[in-house]
Motif scaffolding. Structure first.
Motif, PDB file in Angstrom:
ATOM      1  N   GLY A 137      37.228  82.507  36.879  1.00  0.00           N
ATOM      2  CA  GLY A 137      36.812  82.367  35.488  1.00  0.00           C
ATOM      3  C   GLY A 137      36.238  83.669  34.950  1.00  0.00           C
ATOM      4  N   ASP A 185      36.293  79.535  42.127  1.00  0.00           N
ATOM      5  CA  ASP A 185      36.575  79.119  40.760  1.00  0.00           C
ATOM      6  C   ASP A 185      35.737  79.926  39.764  1.00  0.00           C
ATOM      7  OD1 ASP A 185      38.201  77.070  39.310  1.00  0.00           O
ATOM      8  OD2 ASP A 185      36.233  76.530  38.497  1.00  0.00           O
ATOM      9  N   ARG A 186      34.478  80.158  40.120  1.00  0.00           N
ATOM     10  CA  ARG A 186      33.624  80.965  39.242  1.00  0.00           C
ATOM     11  C   ARG A 186      34.179  82.382  39.099  1.00  0.00           C
ATOM     12  NH1 ARG A 186      29.715  84.692  38.348  1.00  0.00           N
ATOM     13  NH2 ARG A 186      27.997  84.040  36.996  1.00  0.00           N
ATOM     14  N   SER A 228      42.365  76.690  41.208  1.00  0.00           N
ATOM     15  CA  SER A 228      41.323  76.984  40.229  1.00  0.00           C
ATOM     16  C   SER A 228      41.596  76.263  38.917  1.00  0.00           C
ATOM     17  CB  SER A 228      41.251  78.494  39.968  1.00  0.00           C
ATOM     18  OG  SER A 228      40.380  78.764  38.892  1.00  0.00           O
ATOM     19  N   HIS A 257      41.010  77.501  36.252  1.00  0.00           N
ATOM     20  CA  HIS A 257      41.398  78.565  35.329  1.00  0.00           C
ATOM     21  C   HIS A 257      42.828  79.047  35.575  1.00  0.00           C
ATOM     22  CE1 HIS A 257      37.197  78.808  34.149  1.00  0.00           C
ATOM     23  NE2 HIS A 257      36.865  78.946  35.416  1.00  0.00           N
ATOM     24  N   LYS A 294      39.130  85.985  34.282  1.00  0.00           N
ATOM     25  CA  LYS A 294      39.822  85.545  33.063  1.00  0.00           C
ATOM     26  C   LYS A 294      39.099  86.072  31.827  1.00  0.00           C
ATOM     27  CE  LYS A 294      38.766  81.761  31.203  1.00  0.00           C
ATOM     28  NZ  LYS A 294      38.458  80.340  30.878  1.00  0.00           N
ATOM     29  N   ASP A 295      37.776  85.915  31.812  1.00  0.00           N
ATOM     30  CA  ASP A 295      36.992  86.317  30.649  1.00  0.00           C
ATOM     31  C   ASP A 295      36.831  87.826  30.548  1.00  0.00           C
ATOM     32  OD1 ASP A 295      36.694  83.654  30.003  1.00  0.00           O
ATOM     33  OD2 ASP A 295      34.735  83.458  30.973  1.00  0.00           O
TER      34      ASP A 295
END
Length: 282
Positions: A238, A234-235, A261, A263, A241-242
């Motif tokens: 993310g 999940d980290r 996730s 995200h 995504k960023d």
């Protein structure tokens, strides 16, 4: 008061040893494997124990804490370095035929190959972008946490007995030239042309602990997250995504998924069969 754990719920001595070893590596050297999938880590630590000829994981921990010189060898066991050029050719064909037409509209490009291992995907991507006329305006970030793997990636030298498979994969990916155009034979090795890495930045970067470092139009992170537990996956998602620009693309491994996730809503399927996604607005 919490109920006591039943015998079947209690961790084994070996599991406790592994947890302590991973904690020790993190505290001593700042490499964090504590959220890697435990079954895979356990299997690799058993191999390391045999390799170093120690009777237990605790003894292995003692070696790691008191002999920093063996850290690079330990990283070789804890990080998986299995790759080949144009691995899963249909993935690269999908990039060529469906993603790159969109990327060609950008005046300049940044792409990130996360977990680049010994560089096979880096050279595959550089060749793909060169064949499509994009390499000169593309900056490729190739990252890994293993310094030995990064050194091998920078060198771009592979055993000749691997080239036949690389060549087959390149052809299946829709290659527009001969792979032999990009390397020279040298005493049983294939040395890939330095021009392919002229626009490549090789760098240490951890998906476990490091932050966003740029805005990318394409991120390829394949067969890395399968070794993470759910929280670490999940980290990583993310972070991707960023790190993506508006409508940027993300490619992951065939056995990986964004489904679980938090995200996942930031991505839309683009080529579902090849696990290629596109960053959505919002």
């Amino acid at each position: 008061m919490d109920a006591a754990l039943t015998p079947s719920q209690q961790p084994s001595v070996e599991d406790i040893e592994i947890q302590l070893l991973l904690e020790a590596i993190f505290l001593r050297y700042h490499y964090d494997f504590r959220h890697y999938a435990r079954a895979s880590i356990k299997r690799r630590l058993m191999q390391a124990r045999i390799h170093f000829g120690v009777p237990s994981i605790t003894a292995l921990q003692d070696r790691v804490l008191h002999d920093p010189a063996i850290l690079d060898q330990m990283l070789g066991f804890l990080t998986v370095q299995v790759s080949e050029m144009f691995r899963d050719p249909s993935y690269f064909r999908a990039l060529r035929e469906q993603v790159l037409p969109h990327l060609k509209t950008y005046p300049s490009l940044k792409i990130w190959i996360a977990g680049c291992s010994t560089g096979e995907e880096v050279y595959s991507m550089a060749i793909l972008f060169k064949e499509e006329g994009l390499l000169d305006r593309t900056l490729i970030y190739a990252t890994d946490i293993n310094p030995d793997a990064l050194a091998a990636a920078k060198a771009g030298v592979y055993a000749n007995d691997r080239i036949r498979k690389f060549t087959e994969n390149h052809q299946k990916s829709g290659g527009r030239s001969s792979l032999s155009d990009y390397y020279r034979a040298d005493y049983g090795r294939a040395v890939f042309d330095s021009s392919l890495r002229a626009n490549v930045v090789f760098s240490d970067h951890s998906l476990v602990s490091d932050a966003v470092f740029g805005e990318m139009q394409l991120i390829s992170c394949r067969n890395v997250m399968i070794y993470f537990d759910r929280d670490l996956q999940d980290r990583a998602v993310g972070l991707f995504k960023d790190s993506l620009s508006r409508h940027g693309f993300l490619g992951i491994g065939s056995k990986e998924s964004l489904r679980f996730s938090r995200h996942a809503g930031a991505f839309a399927d683009f080529v579902p069969s090849e696990k290629i996604y596109r960053r959505q607005d919002g």
